[in-house]
Enzyme design. Sequence first.
Site, PDB file in Angstrom:
ATOM      1  N   ASP A  52       0.188 -47.893 -24.000  1.00 36.66           N
ATOM      2  CA  ASP A  52      -0.359 -49.075 -24.669  1.00 36.66           C
ATOM      3  C   ASP A  52       0.742 -49.859 -25.400  1.00 36.66           C
ATOM      4  OD1 ASP A  52      -2.698 -48.096 -23.678  1.00 36.66           O
ATOM      5  OD2 ASP A  52      -3.634 -47.666 -25.611  1.00 36.66           O
ATOM      6  N   HIS A 100      -3.933 -49.425 -19.307  1.00 34.79           N
ATOM      7  CA  HIS A 100      -5.268 -50.050 -19.237  1.00 34.79           C
ATOM      8  C   HIS A 100      -5.330 -51.183 -18.228  1.00 34.79           C
ATOM      9  CE1 HIS A 100      -7.266 -48.235 -22.759  1.00 34.79           C
ATOM     10  NE2 HIS A 100      -6.052 -48.125 -23.249  1.00 34.79           N
ATOM     11  N   HIS A 151       1.894 -50.129 -31.325  1.00 40.66           N
ATOM     12  CA  HIS A 151       0.477 -49.769 -31.144  1.00 40.66           C
ATOM     13  C   HIS A 151       0.178 -48.531 -32.013  1.00 40.66           C
ATOM     14  CE1 HIS A 151      -3.296 -49.229 -28.965  1.00 40.66           C
ATOM     15  NE2 HIS A 151      -2.949 -47.998 -28.648  1.00 40.66           N
ATOM     16  N   HIS A 157       0.846 -41.403 -26.062  1.00 46.01           N
ATOM     17  CA  HIS A 157       0.522 -41.477 -27.494  1.00 46.01           C
ATOM     18  C   HIS A 157      -0.795 -40.745 -27.759  1.00 46.01           C
ATOM     19  CE1 HIS A 157      -1.778 -44.866 -25.926  1.00 46.01           C
ATOM     20  NE2 HIS A 157      -2.383 -45.049 -27.081  1.00 46.01           N
ATOM     21  N   ASP A 159      -8.315 -41.885 -25.889  1.00 48.99           N
ATOM     22  CA  ASP A 159      -8.449 -42.351 -24.502  1.00 48.99           C
ATOM     23  C   ASP A 159      -7.180 -42.107 -23.680  1.00 48.99           C
ATOM     24  OD1 ASP A 159      -7.283 -44.430 -26.124  1.00 48.99           O
ATOM     25  OD2 ASP A 159      -7.574 -45.820 -24.457  1.00 48.99           O
ATOM     26  N   HIS A 160      -6.248 -41.337 -24.240  1.00 50.82           N
ATOM     27  CA  HIS A 160      -5.056 -40.932 -23.477  1.00 50.82           C
ATOM     28  C   HIS A 160      -4.887 -39.415 -23.456  1.00 50.82           C
ATOM     29  CE1 HIS A 160      -3.574 -45.106 -23.058  1.00 50.82           C
ATOM     30  NE2 HIS A 160      -4.422 -45.239 -24.069  1.00 50.82           N
ATOM     31  N   HIS A 208      -3.820 -41.391 -28.956  1.00 53.29           N
ATOM     32  CA  HIS A 208      -5.201 -41.899 -28.952  1.00 53.29           C
ATOM     33  C   HIS A 208      -6.088 -41.118 -27.981  1.00 53.29           C
ATOM     34  CE1 HIS A 208      -4.228 -46.095 -30.796  1.00 53.29           C
ATOM     35  NE2 HIS A 208      -4.491 -45.183 -31.711  1.00 53.29           N
TER      36      HIS A 208
HETATM   37 FE    FE Z   1      -5.491 -46.881 -24.938  1.00 54.50          FE
HETATM   38 ZN    ZN Z   2      -4.014 -46.465 -27.521  1.00 52.95          ZN
END
Ligand code: FE
Ligand code: ZN
Length: 254
Positions: free
Chosen positions: A132, A170, A113, A55, A59-60, A57
Site C-alpha cells: 500500500d 489493491h 501508509h 505491512h 487485509d495483508h 494491516h
Molecule cells: Fe491494504
Molecule cells: Zn494497508
Amino acid sequence: MSSIEIIPCLSDNYAYIIRDEQTNKNILVDAPEHVSIERYLDDKDMSLDFILITHHHSDHIDGINHLKLKYSPRVIGAKRDRHRLPQLDIEVEEGKQLTIGSKTFDIYDVDGHTMGHIAYSLLEDKALFTGDSLMVMGCGRLFEGSPEDMWKSLEKLKQLPEDFMVYSGHEYTKSNLEFAVTVDPQNEKLISRRTKELELLQKGLPTIPSTLREELDTNPFLRESELSIIDHLDMANLDPISRFAKIRALKDNF
Ligand code: FE
Ligand code: ZN
C-alpha cells in the site's frame, strides 16, 4: 526467471505468487485471506514455502495463520514492524538483500501508509511489490506517516529502473484514475491510459502490474513537480512535499 501470478483476494486486494522455477520454491506476497490462496495452491498442487509481508494491516496478514498451519511456509517481514507481526520467522531490513531459492530480493523502507511498511524488488524479474505504498495511479492513505514520509518513499521507488513492473496491494485503479484526471487534465498519456485501464476493468481483469514508466507518466503522486499540475492546482509557492501533501489531501476528500 520466475513466473508471477496474481491472486485476487477479499473485495479489492491482490496477493502474488512468485514461482521460482529453478528451485521449485513458491513465494507468496501478502496474505489477505487464506481461502483464495489455498484454492489457488491446491488447484495446482503447489507447495507454499515463503510468505513476504509488506505491512501489518489485517487485509495483508489475515491469511497467515491458516496458511502456516497447512503449508508451513516461513514468514518474512520488516524488522521494524516485528512488534505487530508476531508470525515472523525471518526479519528483513532495507540495505540487506534477501535470498530465497534462486531469487534475490532488495528491500525498501516505504513509510507513510504505515511506519515499518516495506517494498520488495526482484531485479532479474524486474518486479516491484509495493503493498500500500505506490499503487497504480495512486498511493496508500497516510494512516501513520506524514506526507514527507510517503513523499520520500515514493522518491526512492522513482529511482528504480523504469521498466520495473509494479505489483501493488489493491485494485484501486478506477477511483485513482478518476481522481488523476481532475489533477492532471492536460496529460495525454493519462487520457489514453484511462481508456486502456477502463477496458481491463470492464472485462473484470486486473490493471496490475503497471510499469514504473507508466506511473511516472500518469500517477499524480509522482508528479507533484510537473509544471502543468503546479499550475492547475495553483501550487507555485509550495515546496515539493507541500505540493505532494496537497494532492494527497485532495484525494482523501475526493
Ligand atoms: Fe491494504
Ligand atoms: Zn494497508
